[in-house]
Scaffold this active site. Structure first.
Site, PDB file in Angstrom:
ATOM      1  N   HIS A  29       0.808  -1.217   0.000  1.00 26.63           N
ATOM      2  CA  HIS A  29       0.000   0.000   0.000  1.00 26.63           C
ATOM      3  C   HIS A  29       0.839   1.264   0.000  1.00 26.63           C
ATOM      4  O   HIS A  29       0.321   2.351   0.225  1.00 26.63           O
ATOM      5  CB  HIS A  29      -0.955  -0.002   1.194  1.00 26.63           C
ATOM      6  CG  HIS A  29      -1.970  -1.102   1.114  1.00 26.63           C
ATOM      7  ND1 HIS A  29      -2.993  -1.089   0.200  1.00 26.63           N
ATOM      8  CD2 HIS A  29      -2.091  -2.264   1.797  1.00 26.63           C
ATOM      9  CE1 HIS A  29      -3.724  -2.183   0.342  1.00 26.63           C
ATOM     10  NE2 HIS A  29      -3.190  -2.916   1.294  1.00 26.63           N
TER      11      HIS A  29
ATOM     12  N   CYS B 159       2.796  14.518  -7.707  1.00 29.36           N
ATOM     13  CA  CYS B 159       1.717  15.372  -8.207  1.00 29.36           C
ATOM     14  C   CYS B 159       0.899  14.527  -9.176  1.00 29.36           C
ATOM     15  O   CYS B 159       1.426  14.030 -10.178  1.00 29.36           O
ATOM     16  CB  CYS B 159       2.278  16.602  -8.907  1.00 29.36           C
ATOM     17  SG  CYS B 159       0.996  17.616  -9.669  1.00 29.36           S
TER      18      CYS B 159
END
Length: 81
Positions: A4, A12
Site C-alpha cells: 500500500h 503530483c
C-alpha cells in the site's frame, strides 16, 4: 514490497512529477495543501494506495518470485486476501 506504499515519497497527480514528501506532510498538518498543490502543478498525494486504487506495479511484478522464495509471509494492516 510495501503493497500500500508509504509516506516516504509523494507525487503530483496532475503532472506525474515527484514532490517533496516532507513539505507535503507539513502542508497537510498546517492546512495549506491548496497552496502546496498550486505551487506544484496540481493535486499532490503521498505515494500510498487508497481503498479502490490499484496496487503499485512493483507489487505485481515481484509477487511470484517473492512468494515462491518466502519462508514466511506476514500480511498486516491490509484487506488483501
Amino acid at each position: 514490497v510495501a503493497a500500500h506504499g508509504n509516506f516516504d515519497s509523494a507525487t503530483c497527480i496532475a503532472t506525474g512529477e515527484k514532490v517533496d514528501a516532507d513539505e507535503l506532510r507539513r502542508a497537510i498538518m498546517d492546512g495549506t495543501t491548496d497552496a502546496f498543490n498550486a505551487q506544484n502543478g496540481g493535486l499532490c498525494k503521498a505515494d500510498i494506495v487508497f481503498f479502490g486504487e490499484a496496487l503499485p506495479d512493483r507489487f505485481w511484478a515481484s509477487l511470484r518470485e517473492d512468494f515462491d522464495a518466502a519462508e514466511l509471509l506476514l500480511v498486516i494492516g491490509t484487506s488483501l486476501e
